[in-house]
Enzyme design. Structure first.
Site, PDB file in Angstrom:
ATOM      1  N   ARG A  69       0.867  -1.184   0.000  1.00 25.04           N
ATOM      2  CA  ARG A  69       0.000   0.000   0.000  1.00 25.04           C
ATOM      3  C   ARG A  69       0.899   1.228   0.000  1.00 25.04           C
ATOM      4  NH1 ARG A  69      -4.978  -1.870  -1.414  1.00 25.04           N
ATOM      5  NH2 ARG A  69      -5.971  -3.095   0.246  1.00 25.04           N
ATOM      6  N   GLU A  86      -4.336   7.167  -4.185  1.00 26.36           N
ATOM      7  CA  GLU A  86      -4.711   6.611  -5.488  1.00 26.36           C
ATOM      8  C   GLU A  86      -6.056   7.172  -5.929  1.00 26.36           C
ATOM      9  OE1 GLU A  86      -4.287   2.383  -5.313  1.00 26.36           O
ATOM     10  OE2 GLU A  86      -2.241   2.537  -4.610  1.00 26.36           O
ATOM     11  N   HIS A  89      -1.695   0.310  -9.751  1.00 29.28           N
ATOM     12  CA  HIS A  89      -2.255  -0.655  -8.793  1.00 29.28           C
ATOM     13  C   HIS A  89      -2.918  -1.832  -9.511  1.00 29.28           C
ATOM     14  CE1 HIS A  89      -3.872  -1.099  -4.423  1.00 29.28           C
ATOM     15  NE2 HIS A  89      -3.612  -2.268  -4.976  1.00 29.28           N
TER      16      HIS A  89
END
Lengths: 317, 317
Positions: free
Chosen positions: A234, A263, A281
């Site tokens: 993360r 994000e 991602h």
């Protein structure tokens, strides 16, 4: 009573369609649920599907008085306030391991791409600079994988798969995690010691308050000027500002990132750099891992609506 | 008599400097030797250093009446006319295995980069399309490595290292080579059978007349629309025109290439494609493989000038 499931995050339509065959879905498309649905509609919701990283706190839970299960798509559940869920007797489920190989593979892809400078290499060929025999300082030989020291931060399912892959590349593998395991890799009792030792730091630790900005300016300095950071966990685990500064002033050599602090935004200072490889991602984003994660979601929702414990329940919840 | 060595191909200055400490070098800088040196100068040359892929035939040998050794930098020696060398009693040496890990690693890098679409992913982040939530058809989930069938063409040192790495990615590994080895991978008796079976074809075969255009339109068709080709051997092994056609009409899904038919040129039709990852023949281009290859060169030249057989002599020469 229909099995009402709120789709809390934004998911692809094809995926939602698969769940719609089994459950009565309220799809918020990633918008706040109260903007899309009435209080009456939300009152009937008994389970919800969320992306594990999407913030999901007590206020959102309180909009759903009958909520009994929060099911995360993927292995992460760092966005979910586990204490708030426990206080409301809401079970939390996820998809452990379902995407581990896919995520480990993107870690390897990013490490190889950034250490062997594949973006620069591809551009060198496409631009015609190679054909014109133009020199490129970025094309100097780099250290390869044999004998390279790869440090894995976090030794869960993803970390183990990264370690096994790196060993096949004839690299030395070390790791730091809270627990020392019976594994054929060198254990380091602190992240600092691992960073001092390794030249590539692979971040595969579970995100949470205890790992927030664990990879900071000090760790990057320990990694050193021939060091690389790869993050597939993360964005919160890295102090992103410190990382950008370290990349600009060559405190470290480069980075491969699949995740970011906010994000879907990667900072402009990061996207301007030549010594990074950036992915949106997509670590868990392969056909087989989507199928595996969807199977976990279906198993969790089916179990819940049949009155059984979630088969893939978050252990600490 | 000084140990005169002709540098026949274009090599980096830092590398040539290392050899200059030991030998009396005539560096042609990649130009034809007769354009740079007089007949008298060339008459004293007893050994030459060449890139294995550089054409080196009888006419070039005949300019050097005292030539006794041709030393190739790297594992390849496909540019050298071995019959002409044997007829003149010229020994041919190379650097077997010195760059095998480095080349195998670039094969893995290219395979992962093209199958996980890392160039497109990086551009998607840098362009701001991800932040703007713009859809990209190129960002659809792809098949990952677990369970993928990887076919290795050629099972020398590089092929074995590729196979071992792919096995660590939980892929199925098969191979075709002239010889069936005692290895834990499925053997296919023909390249056709391997192409029918696999979805990634890794070309690691030694180049030569017998492998010229071995990967042709038929092999590519057998590989199929979800298939990829990765070539780290020599450009001559693939029919490049057929490959470009197959990439354009989606007969195969993509390609990762480190080598081309006419280096340093990659055809415009190839460099225009989104479904390829291109590298400028840098497979063996890591710090440790350069050191290892230079050590082989020094050992070969030293052995020759001391009147011993070349320690790394080309076996078939």
């Amino acid at each position: 009573m229909a099995d009402k499931v709120l789709i809390y995050s934004r998911f692809p339509k094809t995926m939602v369609a698969r769940f719609a065959e089994r459950f009565d879905l309220l799809d918020s498309g990633g918008k706040p649920a109260r903007e899309v649905f009435s209080v009456e509609e939300l009152a009937g919701v008994r389970a919800m599907l969320t992306a594990g990283g999407t913030p999901l706190g007590a206020d959102a839970m309180d909009l759903l008085p009958k909520l009994g299960a929060i099911v995360c798509y993927g292995t992460g559940y760092d966005g979910v306030d586990l204490k708030a869920a426990a206080a409301r007797n809401i079970a939390v489920g996820h998809s452990p391991g379902a995407n581990a190989a896919s995520v480990a593979d993107i870690a390897m892809t990013l490490m190889l791409a950034v250490t062997r400078r594949i973006l620069i290499a591809d551009h060198y060929v496409r631009s015609g600079d190679w054909a014109a025999s133009r020199q490129s300082p970025m094309m100097r030989p780099q250290a390869g994988m044999p004998g390279r020291r790869v440090g894995v931060y976090g030794m869960g399912e993803i970390g183990r798969k990264i370690a096994a892959r790196c060993a096949a590349f004839e690299s030395e593998v070390g790791y730091f995690s809270r627990t020392k395991y019976d594994l054929p890799y060198q254990y380091f009792p602190t992240l600092e010691a691992l960073a001092d030792w390794c030249s590539v730091l692979m971040i595969a630790v579970r995100a949470g308050a205890d790992t927030q900005h664990a990879v900071n300016a000090d760790i990057l300095k320990r990694l050193g000027e021939d060091g690389y950071v790869v993050n597939i966990s993360r964005g919160s685990v890295i102090d992103e500002k410190a990382l950008v500064a370290a990349l600009i002033d060559k405190t470290i050599a480069g980075a491969g990132l699949d995740v970011y602090e906010k994000e879907p935004h990667a900072p402009d200072a990061l996207t301007a750099l030549p010594n990074v490889v950036l992915a949106p991602h997509l670590g868990g984003h392969t056909l087989e891992s989507h199928v595996a994660m969807q199977n976990c979601v279906l198993a969790n929702l089916t179990g819940f609506f049949e009155g059984r414990p979630l088969p893939y329940r978050v252990k600490s919840a």
